[in-house]
Design a protein around this motif. Structure first.
Motif, PDB file in Angstrom:
ATOM      1  N   GLN A   1       1.991 -11.284   8.201  1.00 58.69           N
ATOM      2  CA  GLN A   1       2.739 -10.045   8.077  1.00 58.69           C
ATOM      3  C   GLN A   1       2.456  -9.072   9.220  1.00 58.69           C
ATOM      4  O   GLN A   1       3.333  -8.348   9.656  1.00 58.69           O
ATOM      5  CB  GLN A   1       2.421  -9.389   6.743  1.00 58.69           C
TER       6      GLN A   1
ATOM      7  N   ARG B   1      -6.588  -9.039  11.636  1.00 56.22           N
ATOM      8  CA  ARG B   1      -5.841  -9.628  10.526  1.00 56.22           C
ATOM      9  C   ARG B   1      -5.362 -10.999  10.985  1.00 56.22           C
ATOM     10  O   ARG B   1      -4.799 -11.133  12.068  1.00 56.22           O
ATOM     11  CB  ARG B   1      -4.660  -8.746  10.135  1.00 56.22           C
TER      12      ARG B   1
ATOM     13  N   SER C   1      -9.000  -9.383   1.367  1.00 57.20           N
ATOM     14  CA  SER C   1      -7.560  -9.537   1.266  1.00 57.20           C
ATOM     15  C   SER C   1      -7.080  -8.743   0.061  1.00 57.20           C
ATOM     16  O   SER C   1      -7.786  -8.659  -0.949  1.00 57.20           O
ATOM     17  CB  SER C   1      -7.190 -11.008   1.116  1.00 57.20           C
ATOM     18  N   MET C   2      -5.925  -8.181   0.166  1.00 53.16           N
ATOM     19  CA  MET C   2      -5.350  -7.423  -0.944  1.00 53.16           C
ATOM     20  C   MET C   2      -4.648  -8.385  -1.901  1.00 53.16           C
ATOM     21  O   MET C   2      -4.157  -9.434  -1.491  1.00 53.16           O
ATOM     22  CB  MET C   2      -4.336  -6.403  -0.423  1.00 53.16           C
ATOM     23  N   ALA C   3      -4.601  -8.026  -3.168  1.00 61.52           N
ATOM     24  CA  ALA C   3      -3.881  -8.836  -4.164  1.00 61.52           C
ATOM     25  C   ALA C   3      -2.416  -8.409  -4.160  1.00 61.52           C
ATOM     26  O   ALA C   3      -2.095  -7.225  -4.174  1.00 61.52           O
ATOM     27  CB  ALA C   3      -4.482  -8.618  -5.541  1.00 61.52           C
ATOM     28  N   ASN C   4      -1.535  -9.392  -4.100  1.00 61.45           N
ATOM     29  CA  ASN C   4      -0.112  -9.116  -4.110  1.00 61.45           C
ATOM     30  C   ASN C   4       0.570 -10.247  -4.883  1.00 61.45           C
ATOM     31  O   ASN C   4       0.492 -11.403  -4.470  1.00 61.45           O
ATOM     32  CB  ASN C   4       0.425  -9.045  -2.677  1.00 61.45           C
ATOM     33  N   PRO C   5       1.237  -9.942  -5.976  1.00 59.16           N
ATOM     34  CA  PRO C   5       1.829 -11.014  -6.783  1.00 59.16           C
ATOM     35  C   PRO C   5       3.076 -11.646  -6.175  1.00 59.16           C
ATOM     36  O   PRO C   5       3.480 -12.725  -6.573  1.00 59.16           O
ATOM     37  CB  PRO C   5       2.166 -10.308  -8.103  1.00 59.16           C
ATOM     38  N   THR C   6       3.711 -10.999  -5.191  1.00 63.13           N
ATOM     39  CA  THR C   6       4.958 -11.527  -4.648  1.00 63.13           C
ATOM     40  C   THR C   6       4.821 -12.171  -3.288  1.00 63.13           C
ATOM     41  O   THR C   6       5.684 -12.941  -2.882  1.00 63.13           O
ATOM     42  CB  THR C   6       6.008 -10.404  -4.551  1.00 63.13           C
ATOM     43  N   ALA C   7       3.754 -11.858  -2.551  1.00 60.89           N
ATOM     44  CA  ALA C   7       3.585 -12.423  -1.212  1.00 60.89           C
ATOM     45  C   ALA C   7       2.110 -12.719  -0.975  1.00 60.89           C
ATOM     46  O   ALA C   7       1.235 -12.104  -1.574  1.00 60.89           O
ATOM     47  CB  ALA C   7       4.090 -11.449  -0.155  1.00 60.89           C
ATOM     48  N   VAL C   8       1.849 -13.645  -0.081  1.00 61.47           N
ATOM     49  CA  VAL C   8       0.469 -13.972   0.259  1.00 61.47           C
ATOM     50  C   VAL C   8       0.069 -13.067   1.430  1.00 61.47           C
ATOM     51  O   VAL C   8       0.620 -13.196   2.524  1.00 61.47           O
ATOM     52  CB  VAL C   8       0.333 -15.461   0.647  1.00 61.47           C
ATOM     53  N   PRO C   9      -0.863 -12.134   1.203  1.00 62.81           N
ATOM     54  CA  PRO C   9      -1.204 -11.172   2.255  1.00 62.81           C
ATOM     55  C   PRO C   9      -2.124 -11.776   3.317  1.00 62.81           C
ATOM     56  O   PRO C   9      -2.779 -12.793   3.100  1.00 62.81           O
ATOM     57  CB  PRO C   9      -1.923 -10.061   1.489  1.00 62.81           C
TER      58      PRO C   9
END
Length: 109
Positions: free
Chosen positions: A2, A62, A91-99
């Motif tokens: 990203q 990153r 890493s941040m948690a994101n349910p829709t994308a892999v950060p």
């Protein structure tokens, strides 16, 4: 990935023992050519005990998700040749994308 890549890095891992029994880092590359967003920043720091301002430099990178990188690995910037020690991996948690994976770095060379 990203973040916008500014360089490519190699992940270095491994230690060996010298003739005196001391551990030394090896330059064994476990991954090369990894796109990374690498920024170096500085911050003016003072404490209550010592009000004299000091300049502290630090770096943040990153890298793409699922990159095999651990605390205490070393990261070499393939563009500049600078080497950094990885102080923290997060890493941040994101349910829709892999950060992306965030690396807090300390420059060694």
């Amino acid at each position: 990935m990203q973040a916008i890549a500014t360089t490519k890095v190699s992940i270095l891992r491994g230690v060996t023992t010298d003739a005196y029994g001391d551990e030394q880092d090896t330059d064994t590359a476990i991954s090369t050519g990894i796109p990374a967003s690498l920024t170096e920043q500085s911050r003016r720091v003072t404490t209550r005990d010592d009000p004299t301002p000091r300049i502290v430099r630090y770096a943040v990178a990153r890298v793409p998700a699922r990159t095999d990188v651990l605390d205490q690995d070393r990261v070499r910037d393939e563009r500049t040749g600078a080497t950094y020690i990885v102080d923290a991996v997060s890493s941040m948690a994101n349910p829709t994308a892999v950060p992306d994976i965030r690396l807090d770095l300390r420059r060694t060379t």
